[in-house]
Design an enzyme around this catalytic site. Structure first.
Site, PDB file in Angstrom:
ATOM      1  CD  GLN A 128      -2.435   1.311   2.736  1.00  0.00           C
ATOM      2  OE1 GLN A 128      -2.383   0.368   3.512  1.00  0.00           O
ATOM      3  NE2 GLN A 128      -3.080   2.422   3.032  1.00  0.00           N
ATOM      4  N   GLY A 129       0.788   2.043  -1.035  1.00  0.00           N
ATOM      5  CA  GLY A 129       1.572   3.269  -1.140  1.00  0.00           C
ATOM      6  C   GLY A 129       0.737   4.489  -0.813  1.00  0.00           C
ATOM      7  CB  SER A 131       2.153   6.757   4.986  1.00  0.00           C
ATOM      8  OG  SER A 131       0.981   6.451   5.712  1.00  0.00           O
ATOM      9  CB  SER A 163       3.389  -3.181   5.510  1.00  0.00           C
ATOM     10  OG  SER A 163       3.192  -2.323   6.610  1.00  0.00           O
ATOM     11  CD  GLU A 246     -12.952  -5.682   4.495  1.00  0.00           C
ATOM     12  OE1 GLU A 246     -13.027  -6.078   5.676  1.00  0.00           O
ATOM     13  OE2 GLU A 246     -13.388  -6.326   3.540  1.00  0.00           O
TER      14      GLU A 246
END
Length: 399
Positions: A128-129, A131, A163, A246
């Protein structure tokens, strides 16, 4: 009062439990039980996802037409509960819980055909890009930009706390495609191949000596226009969609329940003054208190899943679950470390190689301290605790 699931749900639980016991490879569950952090080993995840995909269970929350199940929200809850209890590897969360839902809701048919199957079977892993060094909880201020150049976007910028980027195949990335007007309106979402020229991934050494978190630098990276998700300028909308889609994931309830089981096991295994620690009144009291808080947290999750009427927006409920779930992660792992005492100071090394059966250092002790250290970040990642409380003040209390 004692809450219970009804008979049909308990029958479903028994079916899931028995089937997981049949199909989960013993070496995978053993490794995952002793893993040093919150993360699973990538090859174990790939193997396990392929097994689940063959079973039709790898993405249970997806619509049936895209490979999901027709289970109810409660049945999906039970399924994940049993997965964690069996020490199965965690889901490829970014792919299954973020990229997949955005693509089958907003993506093109070509994107669905290309990307959904390898997410389901675990063969392509996503990072996930979101931050950036200057845009953590405030994503509207991100600076990574994408300039249209013919059939490509040219991307420049950097991401941080990404991550698993060092071993991922793709980056689900928020970028600025327009710097005019309100910041949110210029945000778009691109799918970026992490093998593209111009990408540098640098691992960040963590307090538990892992390097799961990463910095990602993008220098004139060319991304085909066909990898734009949905419409240009709608990335902010898709990011908010994920939060609503979610809304209970950030509770970490299954992980916390599994660690409560570990704490109880430690209470039986660790001896103080010739007696099991569980017989110590103070430690037993602390265990009982956190156990009650975890049970209350679980039923809060179930109330949200049941779509119980509320005066508060669902995003406020998600923030409540995030705040409490983060605190409970720290509490339960701290209790485990306290149980081990000076034995918590041992360096266990790489658990893939260290399979010691020494009774002084049993497998049960492995990973306790590492998990306690990494959960110190649980009140920061996924939306810092202070930001979550600000959201609650605004959305739930009108402040």
């Amino acid at each position: 009062m004692k809450f219970r699931f009804d008979e049909s749900d308990e029958q479903f639980r028994q079916m899931i439990r028995q089937r997981i016991a049949q199909i989960l490879p013993a070496d995978i569950s053993d490794r995952h039980r002793r893993v040093l952090s919150n993360s699973s080993y990538l090859e174990d995840q790939r193997r396990w996802f392929a097994i689940l995909d063959a079973e039709g269970w790898s993405v249970p929350a997806w619509p049936v037409e895209f490979g999901g199940t027709d289970w109810t929200a409660l049945q999906r809850f039970i399924f994940e509960d049993e997965m964690y209890a069996a020490d199965a590897p965690e889901f490829h969360w970014i792919g299954s819980h973020m990229v997949g839902p955005v693509l089958y809701t907003f993506g093109s048919e070509a994107q669905r055909e290309r990307f959904l199957p390898p997410i389901r079977n675990g063969q392509e892993v996503w990072a996930q890009g979101f931050s950036e060094p200057s845009a953590g909880s405030d994503l509207a201020s991100l600076r990574t930009n994408a300039r249209r150049d013919g059939d490509d976007y040219v991307v420049n910028g950097s991401k941080i706390w990404t991550s698993g980027a060092f071993e991922a195949d793709w980056l689900f990335c928020l970028v600025k495609t327009d710097t005019q007007g309100k910041p949110q309106r210029g945000v778009s979402c691109l799918m970026i191949d992490l093998k593209s020229p111009g990408i540098t991934v640098r691992q960040i050494r963590q307090i538990n000596n892992e390097g799961h978190l990463c910095e990602v630098f993008l220098d004139d990276v060319r991304v085909p226009v066909e990898n734009l998700v949905g419409e240009e300028g709608k990335g902010w909308t898709y990011a908010k969609f994920l939060l609503d889609h979610e809304r209970t994931t950030s509770s970490f309830i299954f992980w916390i329940k599994r660690e409560l089981t570990r704490a109880r096991e430690l209470g039986q295994a660790v001896f103080r003054n010739g007696r099991p620690l569980i017989e110590d009144p103070e430690w037993s009291r602390r265990l009982a208190v956190v156990g009650a808080e975890i049970e209350a947290h679980e039923w809060s999750v179930l109330r949200v899943l049941s779509e119980e009427p509320s005066n508060f927006p669902i995003t406020a409920a998600a923030s409540v679950l995030k705040v409490k779930g983060s605190e409970l992660q720290q509490t339960i792992t701290g209790l485990q470390v306290d149980a081990l005492g000076t034995q918590s100071l041992r360096d266990y090394g790489d658990v893939r190689l260290d399979a010691s059966t020494d009774p002084i250092w049993p497998d049960l002790y492995q990973g306790r301290t590492s998990r306690a250290m990494i959960t110190r970040a649980s009140t920061i990642y996924g939306g810092a605790q202070q930001i979550q409380k600000n959201l609650l003040a605004k959305l739930a209390l009108g402040l």
